[in-house]
Design a protein around this motif. Sequence first.
Motif, PDB file in Angstrom:
ATOM      1  N   MET A   4       0.844  -1.175   0.000  1.00 42.86           N
ATOM      2  CA  MET A   4       0.000   0.000   0.000  1.00 42.86           C
ATOM      3  C   MET A   4       0.893   1.245   0.000  1.00 42.86           C
ATOM      4  SD  MET A   4      -2.745   1.305   2.829  1.00 42.86           S
ATOM      5  CE  MET A   4      -4.281   0.671   2.217  1.00 42.86           C
ATOM      6  N   THR A   5       0.496   2.253  -0.728  1.00 44.45           N
ATOM      7  CA  THR A   5       1.231   3.505  -0.805  1.00 44.45           C
ATOM      8  C   THR A   5       0.797   4.428   0.320  1.00 44.45           C
ATOM      9  OG1 THR A   5       1.277   3.278  -3.197  1.00 44.45           O
ATOM     10  CG2 THR A   5       1.733   5.457  -2.306  1.00 44.45           C
ATOM     11  N   PHE A   6       1.778   5.116   0.904  1.00 46.14           N
ATOM     12  CA  PHE A   6       1.465   6.091   1.941  1.00 46.14           C
ATOM     13  C   PHE A   6       0.956   7.359   1.284  1.00 46.14           C
ATOM     14  CE2 PHE A   6       2.607   9.694   4.675  1.00 46.14           C
ATOM     15  CZ  PHE A   6       1.924   9.322   5.818  1.00 46.14           C
ATOM     16  N   LEU A   7      -0.159   7.884   1.758  1.00 42.86           N
ATOM     17  CA  LEU A   7      -0.750   9.110   1.240  1.00 42.86           C
ATOM     18  C   LEU A   7      -0.641  10.211   2.285  1.00 42.86           C
ATOM     19  CD1 LEU A   7      -3.968   7.497  -0.257  1.00 42.86           C
ATOM     20  CD2 LEU A   7      -1.872   8.113  -1.481  1.00 42.86           C
ATOM     21  N   ALA A   8      -0.468  11.432   1.834  1.00 48.61           N
ATOM     22  CA  ALA A   8      -0.305  12.568   2.742  1.00 48.61           C
ATOM     23  C   ALA A   8      -1.483  12.690   3.705  1.00 48.61           C
ATOM     24  CB  ALA A   8      -0.134  13.862   1.951  1.00 48.61           C
ATOM     25  N   GLU A   9      -2.688  12.388   3.244  1.00 50.11           N
ATOM     26  CA  GLU A   9      -3.851  12.522   4.132  1.00 50.11           C
ATOM     27  C   GLU A   9      -3.850  11.500   5.270  1.00 50.11           C
ATOM     28  OE1 GLU A   9      -5.553  10.551   0.307  1.00 50.11           O
ATOM     29  OE2 GLU A   9      -4.161  12.161   0.756  1.00 50.11           O
ATOM     30  N   ASN A  10      -2.960  10.499   5.211  1.00 52.49           N
ATOM     31  CA  ASN A  10      -2.845   9.529   6.293  1.00 52.49           C
ATOM     32  C   ASN A  10      -1.924  10.006   7.415  1.00 52.49           C
ATOM     33  OD1 ASN A  10      -4.604   7.673   5.175  1.00 52.49           O
ATOM     34  ND2 ASN A  10      -3.006   6.694   3.993  1.00 52.49           N
ATOM     35  N   THR A  11      -1.310  11.177   7.234  1.00 57.47           N
ATOM     36  CA  THR A  11      -0.522  11.770   8.307  1.00 57.47           C
ATOM     37  C   THR A  11      -1.480  12.212   9.402  1.00 57.47           C
ATOM     38  OG1 THR A  11       1.103  12.558   6.713  1.00 57.47           O
ATOM     39  CG2 THR A  11       1.105  13.594   8.880  1.00 57.47           C
TER      40      THR A  11
END
Length: 147
Positions: A1-8
């Motif tokens: 899975m790719t880390f997305l900025a909104e998951n910060t």
Amino acid sequence: MTFLAENTISGKEGRLFLDGEEMANVKKMEATIEKEKTEKKIMGRRWISNKTIGLKGTGTMTLYKATSKFIKAILEYAKTGKDVYFTAQSVLDDKGAERGTERVTLYRINFDSTIIAQLDVDSEGLEEELPFTFEGADLPEELLLTF
């Protein structure tokens, strides 16, 4: 899975409860567990090994000045010799990150010091920083999601 900025996860989406009472005036809280280790030299090895023999919990709360609760606690000890301990629960729940909720409970919090009087003509709002130690922690099964 790719880390997305909104998951910060935003620290603004946290809450802190002290003995079940929400601390609406909390600005920042940080708690750390540090391992106490002893060094072990082993014959035939160049590396020094380490064995964990204990833990120490320390932290700091920064609060907007809104209560005399902590002055009362330290004066309780000064007058009676009876120290005051607290239980705190930190709740981190950023709905925008969609990572879940993290609840950490700290046991037997004991504040090291508190400001008992403070005036500041240039301040827009007084703050107090409270260093503390604690003697136990818990992280329930509700965890932040992994990737």
